[in-house]
Design a protein around this motif. Structure first.
Motif, PDB file in Angstrom:
ATOM      1  N   ASP A   1      -4.359 -10.897  24.647  1.00 46.05           N
ATOM      2  CA  ASP A   1      -5.735 -11.382  24.694  1.00 46.05           C
ATOM      3  C   ASP A   1      -6.489 -11.003  23.428  1.00 46.05           C
ATOM      4  OD1 ASP A   1      -5.640 -12.683  27.206  1.00 46.05           O
ATOM      5  OD2 ASP A   1      -5.730 -10.738  28.204  1.00 46.05           O
ATOM      6  N   ILE A   2      -5.908 -11.386  22.290  1.00 46.25           N
ATOM      7  CA  ILE A   2      -6.547 -11.186  20.995  1.00 46.25           C
ATOM      8  C   ILE A   2      -6.030 -12.264  20.051  1.00 46.25           C
ATOM      9  CG2 ILE A   2      -4.789  -9.565  20.125  1.00 46.25           C
ATOM     10  CD1 ILE A   2      -7.113  -8.039  18.741  1.00 46.25           C
ATOM     11  N   CYS A   3      -6.906 -12.779  19.198  1.00 49.80           N
ATOM     12  CA  CYS A   3      -6.506 -13.842  18.278  1.00 49.80           C
ATOM     13  C   CYS A   3      -6.000 -13.239  16.961  1.00 49.80           C
ATOM     14  CB  CYS A   3      -7.685 -14.785  18.012  1.00 49.80           C
ATOM     15  SG  CYS A   3      -9.048 -14.021  17.099  1.00 49.80           S
ATOM     16  N   HIS A   4      -5.410 -14.079  16.095  1.00 53.78           N
ATOM     17  CA  HIS A   4      -4.866 -13.607  14.824  1.00 53.78           C
ATOM     18  C   HIS A   4      -5.949 -12.972  13.960  1.00 53.78           C
ATOM     19  CE1 HIS A   4      -0.660 -14.890  14.712  1.00 53.78           C
ATOM     20  NE2 HIS A   4      -1.016 -15.952  15.404  1.00 53.78           N
ATOM     21  N   SER A   5      -7.105 -13.616  13.910  1.00 48.61           N
ATOM     22  CA  SER A   5      -8.172 -13.122  13.038  1.00 48.61           C
ATOM     23  C   SER A   5      -8.664 -11.743  13.468  1.00 48.61           C
ATOM     24  CB  SER A   5      -9.337 -14.119  13.035  1.00 48.61           C
ATOM     25  OG  SER A   5     -10.404 -13.633  12.240  1.00 48.61           O
ATOM     26  N   CYS A   6      -8.963 -11.588  14.762  1.00 52.68           N
ATOM     27  CA  CYS A   6      -9.432 -10.286  15.252  1.00 52.68           C
ATOM     28  C   CYS A   6      -8.346  -9.225  15.124  1.00 52.68           C
ATOM     29  CB  CYS A   6      -9.895 -10.407  16.696  1.00 52.68           C
ATOM     30  SG  CYS A   6     -11.437 -11.351  16.903  1.00 52.68           S
ATOM     31  N   TYR A   7      -7.106  -9.631  15.330  1.00 55.62           N
ATOM     32  CA  TYR A   7      -5.982  -8.700  15.208  1.00 55.62           C
ATOM     33  C   TYR A   7      -5.881  -8.160  13.787  1.00 55.62           C
ATOM     34  CZ  TYR A   7      -1.118  -7.061  15.259  1.00 55.62           C
ATOM     35  OH  TYR A   7       0.024  -6.302  15.142  1.00 55.62           O
ATOM     36  N   ARG A   8      -6.035  -9.029  12.800  1.00 55.29           N
ATOM     37  CA  ARG A   8      -5.923  -8.618  11.397  1.00 55.29           C
ATOM     38  C   ARG A   8      -7.031  -7.667  10.984  1.00 55.29           C
ATOM     39  NH1 ARG A   8      -5.029 -14.140  10.403  1.00 55.29           N
ATOM     40  NH2 ARG A   8      -7.110 -14.259   9.458  1.00 55.29           N
ATOM     41  N   HIS A   9      -8.167  -7.736  11.669  1.00 53.70           N
ATOM     42  CA  HIS A   9      -9.308  -6.919  11.281  1.00 53.70           C
ATOM     43  C   HIS A   9      -9.450  -5.642  12.120  1.00 53.70           C
ATOM     44  CE1 HIS A   9     -10.464 -10.778   9.410  1.00 53.70           C
ATOM     45  NE2 HIS A   9     -11.046  -9.987   8.525  1.00 53.70           N
ATOM     46  N   LEU A  10      -8.458  -5.309  12.924  1.00 58.85           N
ATOM     47  CA  LEU A  10      -8.519  -4.055  13.671  1.00 58.85           C
ATOM     48  C   LEU A  10      -8.483  -2.875  12.703  1.00 58.85           C
ATOM     49  CD1 LEU A  10      -6.067  -4.829  16.627  1.00 58.85           C
ATOM     50  CD2 LEU A  10      -8.574  -4.753  16.718  1.00 58.85           C
ATOM     51  N   PRO A  11      -9.297  -1.832  12.942  1.00 62.45           N
ATOM     52  CA  PRO A  11      -9.390  -0.701  11.999  1.00 62.45           C
ATOM     53  C   PRO A  11      -8.178   0.231  12.096  1.00 62.45           C
ATOM     54  CG  PRO A  11     -10.801  -0.310  13.901  1.00 62.45           C
ATOM     55  CD  PRO A  11     -10.229  -1.685  14.084  1.00 62.45           C
ATOM     56  N   GLY A  12      -7.219   0.025  11.223  1.00 61.41           N
ATOM     57  CA  GLY A  12      -5.993   0.815  11.262  1.00 61.41           C
ATOM     58  C   GLY A  12      -6.174   2.225  10.715  1.00 61.41           C
ATOM     59  N   ASN A  13      -5.472   3.173  11.315  1.00 64.66           N
ATOM     60  CA  ASN A  13      -5.477   4.568  10.872  1.00 64.66           C
ATOM     61  C   ASN A  13      -4.212   4.790  10.045  1.00 64.66           C
ATOM     62  OD1 ASN A  13      -5.993   7.281  10.541  1.00 64.66           O
ATOM     63  ND2 ASN A  13      -5.418   7.855  12.626  1.00 64.66           N
ATOM     64  N   ASN A  14      -4.274   4.411   8.787  1.00 66.16           N
ATOM     65  CA  ASN A  14      -3.061   4.349   7.959  1.00 66.16           C
ATOM     66  C   ASN A  14      -2.802   5.592   7.131  1.00 66.16           C
ATOM     67  OD1 ASN A  14      -2.652   1.604   8.824  1.00 66.16           O
ATOM     68  ND2 ASN A  14      -4.253   0.985   7.384  1.00 66.16           N
ATOM     69  N   GLN A  15      -3.836   6.387   6.888  1.00 64.19           N
ATOM     70  CA  GLN A  15      -3.672   7.624   6.132  1.00 64.19           C
ATOM     71  C   GLN A  15      -4.234   8.764   6.961  1.00 64.19           C
ATOM     72  OE1 GLN A  15      -2.164   8.067   3.261  1.00 64.19           O
ATOM     73  NE2 GLN A  15      -1.792   5.919   2.760  1.00 64.19           N
ATOM     74  N   CYS A  16      -3.350   9.548   7.553  1.00 61.46           N
ATOM     75  CA  CYS A  16      -3.832  10.593   8.469  1.00 61.46           C
ATOM     76  C   CYS A  16      -2.885  11.782   8.498  1.00 61.46           C
ATOM     77  CB  CYS A  16      -3.998  10.025   9.881  1.00 61.46           C
ATOM     78  SG  CYS A  16      -2.473   9.390  10.614  1.00 61.46           S
ATOM     79  N   CYS A  17      -3.397  12.889   9.017  1.00 57.12           N
ATOM     80  CA  CYS A  17      -2.592  14.093   9.257  1.00 57.12           C
ATOM     81  C   CYS A  17      -1.512  13.754  10.286  1.00 57.12           C
ATOM     82  CB  CYS A  17      -3.506  15.198   9.780  1.00 57.12           C
ATOM     83  SG  CYS A  17      -2.651  16.652  10.440  1.00 57.12           S
TER      84      CYS A  17
END
Length: 233
Positions: free
Chosen positions: A30-46
């Motif tokens: 229940d999420i579209c491609h556009s909203c999926y691409r803009h999810l706030p990823g936690n890519n640099q973390c402890c």
């Protein structure tokens, strides 16, 4: 095979629709491609507590807090930052009982875990005290964990651990006071045979709750405790 047919029929009768914008969803989500691409990823973390790092690193590193005061858990997987669309999905689930959000959050979490995490023997959702459960009517961690369990084919443990202290809300408390607030909040009520357990929750702020629960699990003989959360605050 039966499950696949059920998914096909469900998608035909009730096609997935983006919870965030109303557009058609994709991949049975229940999420579209556009909203999926803009999810706030936690890519640099402890790597131990998943706190967001300001300075990128090519290798896994610990934050200053984990270096000075090591938590009881071994590693944290928090694929998203608790802001924007992810914060909306978690808040709407927790306080408005939007159960469809739990399915989407579970699928998003399982997708990231499938690529990164070592499989534990079982998943243990953070327990709610019975008074809080009666007030809310459900445990959001369990609702998310059901989807993760199904997607990754890892059993759930809903019976071994009990939250016997109804701790006050921790929103306004400092990290030190949160740890004190949660001291002796959990207990093991059935023997644990798993050597690797993943604690699952919706969001992690200071890590006080999962630290206390991990300490109880380690004291009961569990060798490795990871933390799986949808988002890191």
């Amino acid at each position: 095979m039966v499950s696949n047919w059920i998914d096909i029929i469900q998608n035909y009768l009730l096609p997935p629709t983006c919870i965030l914008c109303g557009s058609p969803g994709f991949n049975s989500r229940d999420i579209c491609h556009s909203c999926y691409r803009h999810l706030p990823g936690n890519n640099q973390c402890c790597y131990q507590c998943a706190e967001v790092l300001e300075i990128p690193s090519a290798i896994p590193i610990l934050c200053g807090r984990c270096l000075s005061l090591r938590p009881a858990f071994d590693e944290t997987f928090a694929p998203f930052i608790h802001q924007g669309a992810i914060r909306y999905l978690i808040t709407s689930l927790k306080f408005n009982a939007d159960y469809k959000n739990a399915r989407l959050l579970g699928m998003l979490l399982a997708e990231r875990l499938d690529k990164r995490a070592k499989r534990p023997d079982c998943i243990l959702p953070v327990p709610l005290h019975k008074a809080r459960y009666r007030q809310r009517g459900f445990n959001q961690a369990i609702e998310i964990a059901r989807t993760v369990s199904r997607e990754l084919q890892i059993p759930l443990d809903l019976v071994s651990c009990h939250r016997h202290r109804n701790t006050p809300h921790q929103t306004a408390l400092s990290a030190k006071k949160r740890r004190k607030n949660l001291k002796n909040a959990f207990s093991i009520i059935k023997p644990l045979y798993a050597q690797h357990i993943a604690i699952l929750d919706d969001v992690m702020t200071t890590g006080s709750t999962v630290h206390e629960l991990a300490a109880v699990l380690k004291n009961a003989g569990v060798g490795k405790v990871d933390v799986w959360v949808c988002a890191r605050a």
